[in-house]
Design an enzyme around this catalytic site. Sequence first.
Site, PDB file in Angstrom:
ATOM      1  N   ARG A   1      41.252  48.656  74.609  1.00 43.33           N
ATOM      2  CA  ARG A   1      42.044  49.355  73.653  1.00 43.33           C
ATOM      3  C   ARG A   1      42.171  50.434  73.534  1.00 43.33           C
ATOM      4  O   ARG A   1      40.798  50.723  73.220  1.00 43.33           O
ATOM      5  CB  ARG A   1      42.310  48.151  72.789  1.00 43.33           C
TER       6      ARG A   1
ATOM      7  N   HIS B   1      44.719  48.006  78.087  1.00 39.61           N
ATOM      8  CA  HIS B   1      44.542  47.631  79.831  1.00 39.61           C
ATOM      9  C   HIS B   1      44.913  49.240  80.286  1.00 39.61           C
ATOM     10  O   HIS B   1      46.409  48.553  81.802  1.00 39.61           O
ATOM     11  CB  HIS B   1      45.068  46.608  80.147  1.00 39.61           C
TER      12      HIS B   1
ATOM     13  N   HIS C   1      39.767  40.777  84.941  1.00 41.27           N
ATOM     14  CA  HIS C   1      40.194  39.928  84.145  1.00 41.27           C
ATOM     15  C   HIS C   1      40.137  38.501  84.226  1.00 41.27           C
ATOM     16  O   HIS C   1      41.483  38.408  83.964  1.00 41.27           O
ATOM     17  CB  HIS C   1      41.114  40.220  83.355  1.00 41.27           C
TER      18      HIS C   1
ATOM     19  N   ASP D   1      37.564  37.715  70.783  1.00 41.00           N
ATOM     20  CA  ASP D   1      38.246  38.819  70.990  1.00 41.00           C
ATOM     21  C   ASP D   1      37.586  39.950  70.920  1.00 41.00           C
ATOM     22  O   ASP D   1      37.998  41.081  70.026  1.00 41.00           O
ATOM     23  CB  ASP D   1      39.766  38.837  71.531  1.00 41.00           C
TER      24      ASP D   1
ATOM     25  N   GLU E   1      34.834  40.025  80.061  1.00 38.85           N
ATOM     26  CA  GLU E   1      35.100  41.776  80.879  1.00 38.85           C
ATOM     27  C   GLU E   1      34.364  42.483  80.900  1.00 38.85           C
ATOM     28  O   GLU E   1      34.196  43.030  79.231  1.00 38.85           O
ATOM     29  CB  GLU E   1      36.361  41.899  80.458  1.00 38.85           C
TER      30      GLU E   1
END
Length: 389
Positions: A113, A138, A212, A284, A352
């Site tokens: 982000r 992304h 991803h 996350d 990631e």
Amino acid sequence: MSTRLTGARLGAVVLLIAGLGVAGPSTSYAAAAPSITREAWGTTTGGEAVDRYTLVNNGLRVRILTYGGILQSIEAPDRHGKRADVALGFGNLADYEAKSPYFGCITGRYANRIAQGTFVLDGVTYHLPVNDGPNSLHGGTTGFDKRVWKATPASTGNTVSLRLEFTSPDGDQGYPGALTTVVTYTLTRGHEIRMDYRATTTEPTVVNLTNHAYWNLAGEGAGTIDTTRLRINASRYTPVDATLIPTGAVDPVARTPMDFRKATAIGERNRSGFAQLVIGRGYDHNWVLDRRDASYRKLEVAAQATDPRSGRQLTVLTTEPGLQFYAGNFLDGTLTGKSGRMYRQGDGFALETQHYPDSPNQATFPSTVLRPGETYRTTTVYRLGVSHG
């Protein structure tokens, strides 16, 4: 099933088969020589042809799409030698175009982000598409995950690889500079998927690339990843605000549910009332890796995940400073995968490798600026094995 091709595209297939060999449907790819084959896999809504490449080496079979550079399937053996596809994804191109939450793709120009879809570089303010609440995620609405890449296969005898190239024009999604990116997937005899990323630019810009893939080491469509044991080589992480943008702090993981320095079941603390997990509906977040090499040139172990049921084990090595661990919090049963089963919350996880989210707006984070004459270089390895413990 391979699609029959004609004309110029048929010539490309003949060259590939003659140079690298074919693993047919009756071939035992555990014993077969390394091979790579190509098949047509549909056409995008914009009229671009998409191919799927199948790479086989020493018991591991990986399928890669030229659309988004997607790892469409990863077939790996368990502790008893039984193979399963351990990557979430779709069985057709249309679903990848219309529904995919970034399954298996290359994300860019900027993975993760950027706050408010805005950053300043050399005194100039750049505006990006906002596609994740108030933020850009992304690479924007049409990131690298939605582009068709030029593919070139290769073989060394012990490895097979697929070189993917795409040039993003100056101003694409608001980013400055024409960015030429090359991502090479290499399948080694050590059950590794090696990903080498390279990029150059015509103007100063920012770059942050990753893959991803969503993993379920018990098998795609097998259900929850709660029992998967995860270890992350990080003693710190970057906490986020209500929109999942880093606050700028770098906090210790000690005595919090963010501490994965010892292998811990993903589901053990994922539903705790810890404020950061409430914000993200679970994990996350970006972990700050405990690296010995501060130059970001050497591969070091970032994380290891083990499924106790099958024994399959994934080890992630990278040259990157950060790792975003995402526990599939936003899978909600509206997507049906390759197995014909719904994907529900916590049915897959992503690891990631990356620079930190929102780095262009965070002066204390490692820089993601790339200038003309420089080459962006980063490498990540997915190593698949088994645990007999």
